[in-house]
Motif scaffolding. Structure first.
Motif, mmCIF file in Angstrom:
data_model
loop_
_atom_site.group_PDB
_atom_site.id
_atom_site.type_symbol
_atom_site.label_atom_id
_atom_site.label_comp_id
_atom_site.label_asym_id
_atom_site.label_seq_id
_atom_site.Cartn_x
_atom_site.Cartn_y
_atom_site.Cartn_z
ATOM 1 N N GLU A 108 0.799 -1.221 0.000
ATOM 2 C CA GLU A 108 0.000 0.000 0.000
ATOM 3 C C GLU A 108 0.841 1.285 0.000
ATOM 4 O OE1 GLU A 108 -2.410 -3.282 1.922
ATOM 5 O OE2 GLU A 108 -0.382 -2.470 2.157
ATOM 6 N N SER A 109 1.963 1.276 0.715
ATOM 7 C CA SER A 109 2.773 2.496 0.823
ATOM 8 C C SER A 109 3.323 2.930 -0.531
ATOM 9 C CB SER A 109 3.925 2.285 1.811
ATOM 10 O OG SER A 109 4.749 1.208 1.401
ATOM 11 N N LEU A 110 3.554 1.993 -1.437
ATOM 12 C CA LEU A 110 4.053 2.355 -2.761
ATOM 13 C C LEU A 110 3.021 3.189 -3.515
ATOM 14 C CD1 LEU A 110 5.641 -1.065 -3.794
ATOM 15 C CD2 LEU A 110 6.824 0.973 -2.914
ATOM 16 N N PHE A 111 1.777 2.764 -3.485
ATOM 17 C CA PHE A 111 0.724 3.508 -4.165
ATOM 18 C C PHE A 111 0.425 4.827 -3.463
ATOM 19 C CE2 PHE A 111 -0.058 -0.848 -5.651
ATOM 20 C CZ PHE A 111 -0.097 -0.624 -7.013
ATOM 21 N N ILE A 112 0.548 4.837 -2.133
ATOM 22 C CA ILE A 112 0.341 6.083 -1.399
ATOM 23 C C ILE A 112 1.418 7.097 -1.770
ATOM 24 C CG2 ILE A 112 0.491 7.118 0.910
ATOM 25 C CD1 ILE A 112 -1.066 4.710 1.955
ATOM 26 N N ASP B 170 0.287 8.386 -5.075
ATOM 27 C CA ASP B 170 -0.931 9.193 -5.005
ATOM 28 C C ASP B 170 -0.704 10.532 -4.303
ATOM 29 O OD1 ASP B 170 -2.192 7.098 -6.257
ATOM 30 O OD2 ASP B 170 -3.120 6.312 -4.430
ATOM 31 N N GLN B 171 0.142 10.542 -3.278
ATOM 32 C CA GLN B 171 0.399 11.765 -2.519
ATOM 33 C C GLN B 171 1.488 12.643 -3.160
ATOM 34 O OE1 GLN B 171 -1.459 12.815 0.125
ATOM 35 N NE2 GLN B 171 -2.701 11.022 -0.419
ATOM 36 N N PRO C 227 -5.690 5.417 7.730
ATOM 37 C CA PRO C 227 -6.078 4.042 7.367
ATOM 38 C C PRO C 227 -7.043 3.968 6.195
ATOM 39 C CG PRO C 227 -7.065 4.710 9.459
ATOM 40 C CD PRO C 227 -6.053 5.743 9.119
ATOM 41 N N ASP C 228 -7.838 5.018 5.973
ATOM 42 C CA ASP C 228 -8.767 4.990 4.847
ATOM 43 C C ASP C 228 -8.020 4.961 3.512
ATOM 44 O OD1 ASP C 228 -11.048 4.896 6.362
ATOM 45 O OD2 ASP C 228 -11.419 7.058 6.308
ATOM 46 N N ALA C 229 -6.838 5.573 3.484
ATOM 47 C CA ALA C 229 -6.041 5.539 2.258
ATOM 48 C C ALA C 229 -5.564 4.120 1.975
ATOM 49 C CB ALA C 229 -4.850 6.490 2.382
ATOM 50 N N VAL C 230 -5.210 3.399 3.032
ATOM 51 C CA VAL C 230 -4.801 2.001 2.884
ATOM 52 C C VAL C 230 -5.980 1.164 2.406
ATOM 53 C CG1 VAL C 230 -3.900 -0.017 4.099
ATOM 54 C CG2 VAL C 230 -3.036 2.265 4.662
ATOM 55 N N ARG C 231 -7.143 1.378 2.992
ATOM 56 C CA ARG C 231 -8.331 0.618 2.604
ATOM 57 C C ARG C 231 -8.680 0.859 1.134
ATOM 58 N NH1 ARG C 231 -10.197 2.834 7.718
ATOM 59 N NH2 ARG C 231 -10.067 1.234 9.346
ATOM 60 N N ALA C 232 -8.531 2.100 0.688
ATOM 61 C CA ALA C 232 -8.858 2.423 -0.708
ATOM 62 C C ALA C 232 -7.971 1.643 -1.671
ATOM 63 C CB ALA C 232 -8.714 3.928 -0.945
ATOM 64 N N ILE C 233 -6.712 1.494 -1.326
ATOM 65 C CA ILE C 233 -5.785 0.748 -2.178
ATOM 66 C C ILE C 233 -6.107 -0.744 -2.136
ATOM 67 C CG2 ILE C 233 -3.357 0.096 -2.448
ATOM 68 C CD1 ILE C 233 -2.728 2.983 -1.432
ATOM 69 N N ASP C 234 -6.433 -1.250 -0.956
ATOM 70 C CA ASP C 234 -6.798 -2.669 -0.839
ATOM 71 C C ASP C 234 -8.048 -2.985 -1.665
ATOM 72 O OD1 ASP C 234 -4.672 -3.343 0.766
ATOM 73 O OD2 ASP C 234 -5.776 -3.113 2.654
ATOM 74 N N LYS C 235 -8.993 -2.059 -1.694
ATOM 75 C CA LYS C 235 -10.202 -2.271 -2.481
ATOM 76 C C LYS C 235 -9.881 -2.375 -3.967
ATOM 77 C CE LYS C 235 -13.283 0.203 0.713
ATOM 78 N NZ LYS C 235 -14.082 1.440 0.908
ATOM 79 N N LYS C 236 -8.879 -1.629 -4.394
ATOM 80 C CA LYS C 236 -8.521 -1.582 -5.808
ATOM 81 C C LYS C 236 -7.650 -2.759 -6.237
ATOM 82 C CE LYS C 236 -6.672 1.581 -9.310
ATOM 83 N NZ LYS C 236 -6.118 2.945 -9.564
#
Length: 339
Positions: A60-64, A67-68, A271-280
């Protein structure tokens, strides 16, 4: 097919990896070897970097960071690709320059290091924690007679990959409980199929992780023990690069791991940012992801715990050699010797 834990099969896989590298590395040297030469910025002013992520979790941190805008702020244009199912098999792509960084876990990296591959850990992503809620572990049916890791003697355990951290921690905990790890049989299955395997009786147990572990418990499977939290500090996710790339691109590598570190901090606070990536990027139901609590992420690599992993993997014949620390860590990697 059920596969017993054997040193012969591990040596065969490592031998094939070394032969493959011996063939492919000279070929890339004839062209542009991005694994060993300095890589400049493109027309957009950004330095291109490719990173291979895991297929299951902790990416998840890679996509964050993407995204950020942390990568772009660092002057990097990062391409994130899914790597091999068995992340220890990402090393050839790193050495050949097909990618500059790749994800794996502690044992996945150590298999390459023990074979003498010129790779180094650059940063951690997540490590097991004592006292926290397990984010991985052994799952069995509620009616199963298995109540401890020692009960796995003579049983079949499903894993996402053979010979890696999950097999190591299973054998470590079997031994810790007084059992004989050599009497456990392991079978490799896709991460998304682990829970179904134990539910259907294809295996006696599975060792699952991340959101898949939580989904298994939510579906009625029973957990045994506390998973990797039984060995606090063991790296569950890390990034590595080739020694040649790091020697020629240290500034770029430092910018990359600093951007990832910022993303780890952001993920822990959002944590919502992590959840968004997991959903995708996972196949888990969105409502389940929404109700889950993401694991705490950490860049630090505990070298003392890693030494325990090396010693025990060698004892369990999961490693044919015990590499020294000088063959494991980049000199700018965030490491600690704390217990």
């Amino acid at each position: 097919m059920l596969i017993p834990n054997s040193a012969r099969s591990l040596r065969g896989r490592l031998a094939l990896a070394v032969v493959a590298l011996a063939v492919t590395v000279p070929l890339t040297a004839c062209g542009s070897d991005s694994g060993s030469s300095s890589v400049g910025a493109g027309k957009d002013g950004l330095v291109p970097v490719t990173v291979l992520r895991s297929n299951g979790a902790i990416f998840e941190s890679l996509f964050i960071a993407e995204d950020q805008g942390y990568f772009k702020e660092a002057g990097l244009k990062v391409t994130i690709k899914a790597g091999a199912q068995d992340t220890s098999q990402n090393a050839p792509s790193i050495i050949n320059g097909e990618a500059q960084f790749a994800m794996t876990d502690s044992s996945g990296f150590l298999k390459g290091a023990a074979a003498g591959l010129p790779v180094r850990i650059v940063t951690g992503l997540q490590s097991a924690q004592s006292g926290g809620n397990p984010t991985d572990g052994l799952l069995v049916k509620k009616s199963s007679p298995i109540t401890s890791f020692a009960d796995l003697e003579g049983k079949t355990v499903g894993l996402a990959a053979l010979g890696g951290t999950i097999q190591f921690i299973t054998e470590y905990l079997v031994q810790k409980d007084g059992g004989d790890p050599s009497k456990v049989k392991f079978v490799a299955l896709p991460t998304t199929s682990l829970n179904d395997a134990v539910t259907s009786g294809k295996t006696d147990a599975v060792f699952s992780f991340g959101a898949f572990y939580a989904a298994g418990k939510a579906a009625g499977l029973r957990s045994v023990g506390n998973g990797m939290n039984e060995l606090p500090g063991i790296p569950q996710g890390l990034l590595f690069a080739s020694q040649k790339y790091l020697s020629s691109n240290a500034d770029t590598a430092k910018k990359f791991i600093d951007a990832v570190a910022k993303a780890l901090t952001y993920a822990n606070a959002h944590p919502d940012a992590v959840r968004a990536i997991d959903k995708k990027y996972t196949q888990l139901p969105a409502d389940f992801i929404e109700s889950s609590t993401p694991a705490t992420l950490d860049k630090t690599i505990n070298t003392t715990v890693m030494r325990t992993v090396i010693t025990k993997m060698n004892e369990f014949k999961l490693l044919d050699a015990a590499p020294e620390d000088s063959a494991l860590y980049w000199d700018q990697a965030p490491v600690t010797t704390g217990s």
